[in-house]
Design an enzyme around this catalytic site. Structure first.
Site, mmCIF file in Angstrom:
data_model
loop_
_atom_site.group_PDB
_atom_site.id
_atom_site.type_symbol
_atom_site.label_atom_id
_atom_site.label_comp_id
_atom_site.label_asym_id
_atom_site.label_seq_id
_atom_site.Cartn_x
_atom_site.Cartn_y
_atom_site.Cartn_z
ATOM 1 N N ASN A 214 0.985 -1.081 -0.017
ATOM 2 C CA ASN A 214 0.237 0.026 -0.005
ATOM 3 C C ASN A 214 1.024 1.275 -0.026
ATOM 4 O O ASN A 214 1.964 1.136 0.092
ATOM 5 C CB ASN A 214 -1.021 -0.108 1.311
ATOM 6 C CG ASN A 214 -0.219 -0.316 2.640
ATOM 7 O OD1 ASN A 214 0.435 0.718 2.873
ATOM 8 N ND2 ASN A 214 -0.333 -1.099 3.326
ATOM 9 N N GLY A 277 -0.651 1.482 16.963
ATOM 10 C CA GLY A 277 -0.558 0.712 15.604
ATOM 11 C C GLY A 277 -0.676 1.804 14.381
ATOM 12 O O GLY A 277 -1.875 1.763 14.058
ATOM 13 N N ALA A 279 0.942 1.232 11.770
ATOM 14 C CA ALA A 279 1.289 0.836 10.743
ATOM 15 C C ALA A 279 -0.116 0.427 9.699
ATOM 16 O O ALA A 279 -1.014 0.338 10.335
ATOM 17 C CB ALA A 279 1.923 -0.511 10.780
ATOM 18 N N ASP A 310 -5.319 -10.032 13.051
ATOM 19 C CA ASP A 310 -5.477 -8.524 13.361
ATOM 20 C C ASP A 310 -4.717 -8.090 14.243
ATOM 21 O O ASP A 310 -4.965 -8.669 15.565
ATOM 22 C CB ASP A 310 -7.082 -8.395 13.505
ATOM 23 C CG ASP A 310 -7.518 -6.941 13.838
ATOM 24 O OD1 ASP A 310 -6.722 -6.151 14.314
ATOM 25 O OD2 ASP A 310 -8.499 -6.738 13.266
ATOM 26 N N ILE A 311 -3.391 -7.681 14.238
ATOM 27 C CA ILE A 311 -2.612 -7.044 15.292
ATOM 28 C C ILE A 311 -3.194 -6.403 16.280
ATOM 29 O O ILE A 311 -3.340 -6.598 17.485
ATOM 30 C CB ILE A 311 -1.395 -6.515 14.630
ATOM 31 C CG1 ILE A 311 -0.627 -7.489 13.886
ATOM 32 C CG2 ILE A 311 -0.464 -5.983 15.702
ATOM 33 C CD1 ILE A 311 0.486 -6.840 13.046
ATOM 34 N N LYS A 341 -14.544 1.026 14.459
ATOM 35 C CA LYS A 341 -13.348 0.256 14.864
ATOM 36 C C LYS A 341 -12.659 0.378 16.138
ATOM 37 O O LYS A 341 -12.288 -0.522 16.895
ATOM 38 C CB LYS A 341 -12.191 0.973 13.866
ATOM 39 C CG LYS A 341 -10.714 0.114 13.885
ATOM 40 C CD LYS A 341 -9.928 0.584 12.900
ATOM 41 C CE LYS A 341 -8.559 -0.074 12.617
ATOM 42 N NZ LYS A 341 -7.824 0.318 11.569
ATOM 43 N N LYS A 345 -12.873 -3.160 18.101
ATOM 44 C CA LYS A 345 -11.729 -3.882 18.392
ATOM 45 C C LYS A 345 -11.234 -3.485 19.960
ATOM 46 O O LYS A 345 -10.015 -3.843 20.605
ATOM 47 C CB LYS A 345 -10.417 -3.248 17.442
ATOM 48 C CG LYS A 345 -10.568 -3.723 16.017
ATOM 49 C CD LYS A 345 -9.582 -3.305 15.290
ATOM 50 C CE LYS A 345 -9.676 -3.839 13.790
ATOM 51 N NZ LYS A 345 -8.575 -3.673 12.965
#
Length: 405
Positions: A214, A277, A279, A310-311, A341, A345
Site C-alpha cells: 500500500n 498501531g 502501520a 488482526d494485530i 473500529k 476492537k
C-alpha cells in the site's frame, strides 16, 4: 496539559545563522522566540549576510547583530566568550554542511565556530542542505560526532528544495525549532514508560519479484517514535519497509510481511505501557507464494487471498494490556468507520485521517487527525507530521492519566 502557547519562558537564545537559502526562515524563528518571551541575540557568518541582511535580524531581535570574531568594539570584553556565557541555549539555524564539518572537527576560524567551542550551554543545530549533501557519508559522520558531543539535531525534513530536487535536507520549520528550544526539560509526559509503535506498510509476496503493498510511507509512525522519545519514553519501533532513518535510541525491529509484523508486535506488546498501531498492515495476503516469476500469458489471472491476523485487536485483548491506540485512514464516512473500529476492537483511542483528498495522509509531510475515545474526541488541525505526532503523544499521556482516576 502542555501546548505551544504555554512556552512563555524568559530564556537567552543565541541564534547563529550560517550561509544557506534557509536563512530566511531564521528571521521567522527570531520572531517566534521573541513572541514566547525569549531574548534573542544573532550571530551571522559572512556567507549568511549574502542571503539576509543583518538589519533584518537587528530589527526583529532588538539587539545588534554580531559577525566579526575580532571586533574592535567588543574584544576588550572578549566578545565571543561573553556571548557564549550569556546564552541559555545556542541554536545554529541553518547549519550548513560546512558549518557542521567545522564544529564536529573543532575548527574555530570565525565567530560562529568559535562560539560553538566556547559554549557551555545546550547546543542545537538545524541542518539545511541539498539532499545529496545530507546523505553523503562524511556529513552523516559529522552528525554522529556532534550527537556524541551532546549536540541536539533538529531535522532536517524531507521535501522540495530550492535547487529543485526532493529529499531530506530542508531545515525544520521555525515553529518546530522554537518548540524544541523552549520546551521545559520537565515536560516529559511519558517519562519511564515503554512505548511500542508499528509503522509503515507491509509487503505480501506473490512470487520472487512481485508483492502486494500500500502507499504508506511510515512518516507518521516514525514521527510518533521521535515524539515519544522526546517525551521520555523507551521506544520500540516495529517497521515495515520504508525509506526513512529511524530516530537514534529506539529499539528498531525491521519486518516485511504482515505475519512478521504480527510476530514482532505480539512478542513485545505484553511488556509495554502503550501500543500505537500506526502501520498500514495488509488486510489480506496471497494464499500461495509462487516459487517462480508469474509469466504474462492469460488475459486474466485470479489471485486467492486470505485474511491476515488482526494485530491491533489481539493486542487490545491481552491481559494485562498496554494502552492501545489505533489508526484509521479513510476515504469516506470517516467518523462512522473510526468509531466502529474503536468499539469493535476495544481500543482506548483511535486517530483517523482522510486519504485521497490532497489534504495530507500518505506520502505527505503534513496531516490532520480526528482522535476518538469512548466518551470524547478531539480534532488535531493540519500541521507537519512531527508537530502532529507531539500533539498526539501529549493527548495519549493525558488520556492515560485520566483513566487512572
Amino acid at each position: 496539559m502542555f501546548t505551544f502557547q504555554d512556552l512563555t519562558i524568559n530564556k537567552h537564545i543565541l541564534l547563529a545563522v550560517s550561509g544557506g537559502i534557509a536563512a530566511y526562515k531564521s528571521a521567522e524563528l527570531v520572531r517566534l522566540l521573541r513572541k514566547q518571551g525569549a531574548e534573542v541575540r544573532v550571530v551571522m557568518t559572512h556567507s549568511a549576510m549574502q542571503f539576509v541582511s543583518p538589519l533584518t535580524f537587528q530589527a526583529l531581535s532588538g539587539n545588534p547583530v554580531h559577525s566579526e570574531l575580532l571586533d574592535a568594539d567588543a574584544e576588550h570584553a572578549m566578545g565571543h566568550i561573553s556571548l557564549a556565557r550569556w546564552a541559555d541555549a545556542l541554536i545554529i539555524a541553518p547549519a550548513t554542511a560546512n558549518t557542521l564539518a567545522k564544529c564536529s572537527h573543532g575548527l574555530a576560524d570565525d565567530l560562529l565556530s568559535t562560539l560553538y567551542l566556547a559554549a557551555t550551554c545546550p547546543v542545537y543545530v538545524a541542518p539545511a542542505m541539498n539532499q545529496a549533501m545530507w546523505h553523503k557519508t562524511v556529513t552523516q559522520e559529522n552528525i554522529h560526532k556532534l550527537k556524541s558531543h551532546g549536540v541536539t539535531v533538529i531535522g532536517p525534513e524531507p521535501g522540495e528544495q530550492a535547487c529543485g530536487e526532493t529529499g531530506f535536507g530542508r531545515m525544520s520549520e521555525p515553529a518546530e525549532i522554537c518548540r524544541c528550544l523552549l520546551a521545559e526539560p520537565g515536560i516529559r509526559c511519558l517519562s519511564g514508560l515503554k512505548v511500542l509503535i508499528s509503522a509503515g506498510p507491509t509487503r505480501e509476496p506473490l512470487d520472487p519479484v512481485r508483492y502486494l503493498t500500500n502507499r504508506s510511507s511510515g512518516k507518521m509512525g516514525y514521527a510518533l517514535a521521535n515524539a515519544a522519545l522526546k517525551a521520555g519514553a523507551k521506544v520500540t519501533l516495529v517497521s515495515g519497509p520504508v525509506a526513512l532513518t529511524a530516530p537514534d535510541n529506539v529499539d528498531l525491529v525491521n519486518v516485511e510481511t504482515a505475519a512478521q509484523m504480527y510476530t514482532a508486535v505480539m512478542s513485545k506488546a505484553a511488556e509495554q505501557d502503550i501500543y500505537i498501531g500506526a502501520a498500514a498492515v495488509a488486510d489480506y495476503s496471497p494464499v500461495m507464494l509462487e516459487q517462480q516469476k508469474i509469466k504474462k500469458q492469460s488475459e486474466q489471472i485470479t489471485l486467492t487471498l486470505q485474511k491476515t491476523r488482526d494485530i491491533l485487536a489481539e493486542v487490545a485483548q491481552l491481559t494485562p494490556r498496554p494502552f492501545t491506540v489505533g489508526f484509521a485512514a479513510e476515504t469516506h464516512d470517516l467518523e462512522h468507520y473510526a468509531q466502529d473500529k474503536l468499539a469493535r476492537k476495544n481500543l482506548d483511542m483511535i486517530a483517523a485521517n482522510w486519504v485521497g483528498r490532497d489534504i495530507g495522509g500518505f506520502d505527505s509531510e503534513q496531516n490532520a487527525l480526528q482522535v476518538f475515545w469512548k466518551q470524547g474526541q478531539k480534532n488535531l488541525a493540519m500541521t507537519t507530521k512531527n508537530q502532529l505526532a507531539e500533539q498526539l503523544i501529549r493527548l495519549i499521556a493525558e488520556r492515560m492519566e485520566l483513566n487512572k482516576t
